[in-house]
Write an enzyme that holds these catalytic residues in place. Sequence first.
Site, PDB file in Angstrom:
ATOM      1  CG  HIS A 112      10.861   1.062 -66.327  1.00 54.36           C
ATOM      2  ND1 HIS A 112       9.682   0.834 -66.991  1.00 54.36           N
ATOM      3  CD2 HIS A 112      11.507   1.999 -67.052  1.00 54.36           C
ATOM      4  CE1 HIS A 112       9.602   1.608 -68.065  1.00 54.36           C
ATOM      5  NE2 HIS A 112      10.713   2.315 -68.123  1.00 54.36           N
TER       6      HIS A 112
ATOM      7  CG  ASP B 114      22.588   7.341 -81.039  1.00 49.73           C
ATOM      8  OD1 ASP B 114      22.452   8.116 -82.009  1.00 49.73           O
ATOM      9  OD2 ASP B 114      23.684   7.128 -80.494  1.00 49.73           O
TER      10      ASP B 114
END
Length: 347
Positions: free
Chosen positions: A69, A244
Amino acid sequence: MASTRAAIFLAALICGAVAATGELQPNGLSLGFHDNSCPILPYIVKLFVKVAFKKDAGIAPALIRILFHDCFPQGCDGSVLLNGTGSELLLGPNLTLRPAALKLVDDIRAAAHAACGPVVSCTDILALATRDALVEAGGPSYDLPLGRRDALAPAPLNLVITLPAPSLNATALISSFGGRGLSVTDLVALSGAHTFGISHCNSFRNRFTPETDTDPAIDPDFAAKLKAKCDGDVPAGTVNQTLDVRTPNKFDNKYYFDLVAKQGLFKSDQGLIVDSATNRTAIRFALNQKAFFDQFALSMVKMSQMDVLTGTQGEIRLSCTVPNKPAGIDTVAATNNDEDEGLAADM
Ligand code: HEM
Ligand SMILES: *[C@@H]1O[C@H](CO)[C@@H](O)[C@H](O)[C@H]1NC(C)=O
Ligand SMILES: *[C@@H]1O[C@H](CO)[C@@H](O)[C@H](O)[C@H]1NC(C)=O
Ligand SMILES: *[C@@H]1O[C@H](CO)[C@@H](O)[C@H](O)[C@H]1NC(C)=O
Ligand SMILES: *[C@@H]1O[C@H](CO)[C@@H](O)[C@H](O)[C@H]1NC(C)=O
Ligand SMILES: *[C@@H]1O[C@H](CO)[C@@H](O)[C@H](O)[C@H]1NC(C)=O
């Protein structure tokens, strides 16, 4: 004349190979940038990261997302670390950057500055801490050219909103990354960072609301589980979901297994295994963790150097959360114009 130049070029090549750590790269960074000014820096960073990771393994995904970011919208310049009015943390893709990781970067800065004086930028520390945290989580290591300097002001909204949304398809992601000089291979590899860390229902509700996503298809059982979980998200934003589902805290290639099993969390993830421009690479990474790690390391070194400030640009911030001399509105506008030109020139 030409042969002299050729000889100098050759000599530079040879010396470069011998004394690579001292050589400035064309972008103003070098591997040994802090070797004389702060030789203890690598040890400080490694120690702080190790202690923080022991306490909370979530520090690793938190750091790497903060780096993304920071680097993606206008360049790796520590602008995302600034807080308060006008800060990037208050904008669109903001909310869920983790405060503990933001604080860790400033804690490391404080220790480095106490040991060496104010010679190391928050931006270099973020890049180094991210690398070390990745290793703690089981990921690959890489050498990181240093010498970044810190932005004087946050990036403007028009750049921050260029961060890709999880609703994008592969075509749109390729275009988004391409606009920042990142290749299709970089996209597929860097998306592998979704092999650890967490998300919130807002980011993936579109996979089962109003209907179960078919483009790209999500495993219906997985969608039903997510839906049940997010139905309990009261007040909104309190539920989190691991990115995940196989090895949620480990940096490995299981993210690509998730995609093969139609259990990628975001549309943007799942699309990579379907689109003909990305599926071969994604499948290669599923089959071969070393191929993924090698490419991930290369892509991280590349991402960590996007549009850096060096030399006399920017500053070495004395606190990562505020510019040394807080900028007025005019200064902010002037900085932003410069950066816009920089971006355009790079494309
Ligand atoms: C390809 C485009 C990308 C999209 C659309 C995307 C989107 C997202 C979204 C929506 C979240 C969850 C936010 C939340 O709900 O709290 C997230 C989390 C995360 N992203 Fe990405 N991302 C992308 C690329 C990347 C890249 C390039 C990296 C790093 C190399 C990265 C690293 C992470 C990590 C580690 C997390 C978990 C953060 C945590 O646990 O605190 N992402 N991403
Ligand atoms: C900004 O960061 C400083 C130092 O980390 C902290 O004390 C302050 O509360 C933060 N301000 C905001 C608005 O988040
Ligand atoms: C994050 O951005 C959204 C949309 O721009 C805004 O509504 C929200 O208040 C911001 N979050 C924080 C913590 O400021
Ligand atoms: C990808 O998304 C864009 C923008 O929403 C859309 O125009 C395009 O048709 C989509 N491409 C595919 C292959 O789905
Ligand atoms: C995610 O949710 C779990 C279960 O509610 C919680 O224990 C954990 O602290 C949350 N993680 C973060 C980083 O908020
Ligand atoms: C990739 O996708 C294309 C188009 O759907 C398909 O023809 C091809 O077989 C796929 N390749 C692999 C390796 O899955």
